[in-house]
Write a protein that holds these residues in place. Structure first.
Motif, mmCIF file in Angstrom:
data_model
loop_
_atom_site.group_PDB
_atom_site.id
_atom_site.type_symbol
_atom_site.label_atom_id
_atom_site.label_comp_id
_atom_site.label_asym_id
_atom_site.label_seq_id
_atom_site.Cartn_x
_atom_site.Cartn_y
_atom_site.Cartn_z
ATOM 1 N N MET A 70 0.839 -1.198 0.000
ATOM 2 C CA MET A 70 0.000 0.000 0.000
ATOM 3 C C MET A 70 0.875 1.250 0.000
ATOM 4 S SD MET A 70 -2.997 1.104 2.637
ATOM 5 C CE MET A 70 -4.052 -0.218 2.064
ATOM 6 N N ALA A 71 1.920 1.252 0.816
ATOM 7 C CA ALA A 71 2.823 2.402 0.886
ATOM 8 C C ALA A 71 3.511 2.648 -0.452
ATOM 9 C CB ALA A 71 3.854 2.198 1.993
ATOM 10 N N ILE A 72 3.939 1.593 -1.102
ATOM 11 C CA ILE A 72 4.577 1.728 -2.416
ATOM 12 C C ILE A 72 3.585 2.309 -3.419
ATOM 13 C CG2 ILE A 72 5.482 0.429 -4.392
ATOM 14 C CD1 ILE A 72 6.837 -1.439 -2.278
ATOM 15 N N ASP A 73 2.365 1.804 -3.397
ATOM 16 C CA ASP A 73 1.332 2.294 -4.314
ATOM 17 C C ASP A 73 1.051 3.781 -4.086
ATOM 18 O OD1 ASP A 73 -0.867 2.020 -6.271
ATOM 19 O OD2 ASP A 73 -2.149 2.274 -4.503
ATOM 20 N N ILE A 74 0.840 4.178 -2.841
ATOM 21 C CA ILE A 74 0.546 5.579 -2.533
ATOM 22 C C ILE A 74 1.744 6.463 -2.872
ATOM 23 C CG2 ILE A 74 0.078 7.224 -0.671
ATOM 24 C CD1 ILE A 74 -1.622 4.981 0.648
ATOM 25 N N ASP A 75 2.941 6.006 -2.526
ATOM 26 C CA ASP A 75 4.151 6.776 -2.815
ATOM 27 C C ASP A 75 4.311 6.993 -4.323
ATOM 28 O OD1 ASP A 75 6.722 8.015 -1.990
ATOM 29 O OD2 ASP A 75 7.596 6.311 -3.049
ATOM 30 N N THR A 76 4.133 5.932 -5.090
ATOM 31 C CA THR A 76 4.277 6.024 -6.540
ATOM 32 C C THR A 76 3.247 6.975 -7.137
ATOM 33 O OG1 THR A 76 5.156 3.773 -6.645
ATOM 34 C CG2 THR A 76 4.273 4.689 -8.693
ATOM 35 N N ARG A 77 1.996 6.805 -6.732
ATOM 36 C CA ARG A 77 0.943 7.680 -7.257
ATOM 37 C C ARG A 77 1.131 9.119 -6.783
ATOM 38 N NH1 ARG A 77 -4.030 6.430 -5.568
ATOM 39 N NH2 ARG A 77 -3.335 4.970 -4.000
ATOM 40 N N GLY A 78 1.620 9.287 -5.580
ATOM 41 C CA GLY A 78 1.883 10.628 -5.064
ATOM 42 C C GLY A 78 2.945 11.341 -5.877
ATOM 43 N N LYS A 79 4.000 10.634 -6.226
ATOM 44 C CA LYS A 79 5.075 11.223 -7.034
ATOM 45 C C LYS A 79 4.602 11.565 -8.438
ATOM 46 C CE LYS A 79 8.874 9.203 -4.498
ATOM 47 N NZ LYS A 79 9.876 8.149 -4.413
ATOM 48 N N GLN A 80 3.615 10.816 -8.915
ATOM 49 C CA GLN A 80 3.074 11.055 -10.259
ATOM 50 C C GLN A 80 1.900 12.030 -10.245
ATOM 51 O OE1 GLN A 80 2.106 7.060 -11.465
ATOM 52 N NE2 GLN A 80 4.229 6.563 -11.973
ATOM 53 N N GLY A 81 1.530 12.514 -9.061
ATOM 54 C CA GLY A 81 0.407 13.433 -8.943
ATOM 55 C C GLY A 81 -0.943 12.761 -9.134
ATOM 56 N N LEU A 82 -1.018 11.483 -8.796
ATOM 57 C CA LEU A 82 -2.241 10.710 -9.037
ATOM 58 C C LEU A 82 -3.024 10.366 -7.771
ATOM 59 C CD1 LEU A 82 -0.835 8.245 -11.733
ATOM 60 C CD2 LEU A 82 -2.179 10.337 -12.096
#
Length: 112
Positions: A70-82
């Motif tokens: 979950m943390a990886i998913d949120i981190d990745t989407r956060g960096k992409q502005g998603l």
């Protein structure tokens, strides 16, 4: 809880050090829960990104696989502005933090 990861960690750092590190991890989970619970609006969005980034490694180290994913998913989407719905993302992460905390508290309570 991935017990294989905990066993590997125990072999690497010594079994006697696991309770101390678990206490630190549990404190981290408590702190993140409190911080996220008290946040609102744009602050919530930023905290989600910060906390998920930090959780990626600590959750992985302790075998908290669902929390790590979950943390990886949120981190990745956060960096992409998603991150489209920070309030919902926060509630989902809080739920996973609570479940992980409860699971690991059970482990600590069973330590000799």
């Amino acid at each position: 809880m991935n017990r294989d990861t905990i066993s590997s960690l125990s072999s690497e750092i010594g079994e006697e050090n696991i309770p101390v590190l678990l206490d630190i991890f549990l404190g981290e989970l408590e702190n993140y829960q409190a911080t996220l619970s008290a946040s609102e609006g744009s602050e919530q969005h930023e905290l989600l990104k910060e906390i998920s980034h930090a959780l990626k490694s600590s959750a992985a180290s302790f075998g908290a696989d669902r929390l790590c994913a979950m943390a990886i998913d949120i981190d990745t989407r956060g960096k992409q502005g998603l991150l489209l719905n920070p309030k919902q993302e926060t509630q989902t992460l809080l739920k996973q933090l609570r479940e992980t905390y409860t699971s690991y508290m059970t482990l600590v309570q069973h330590e000799p």
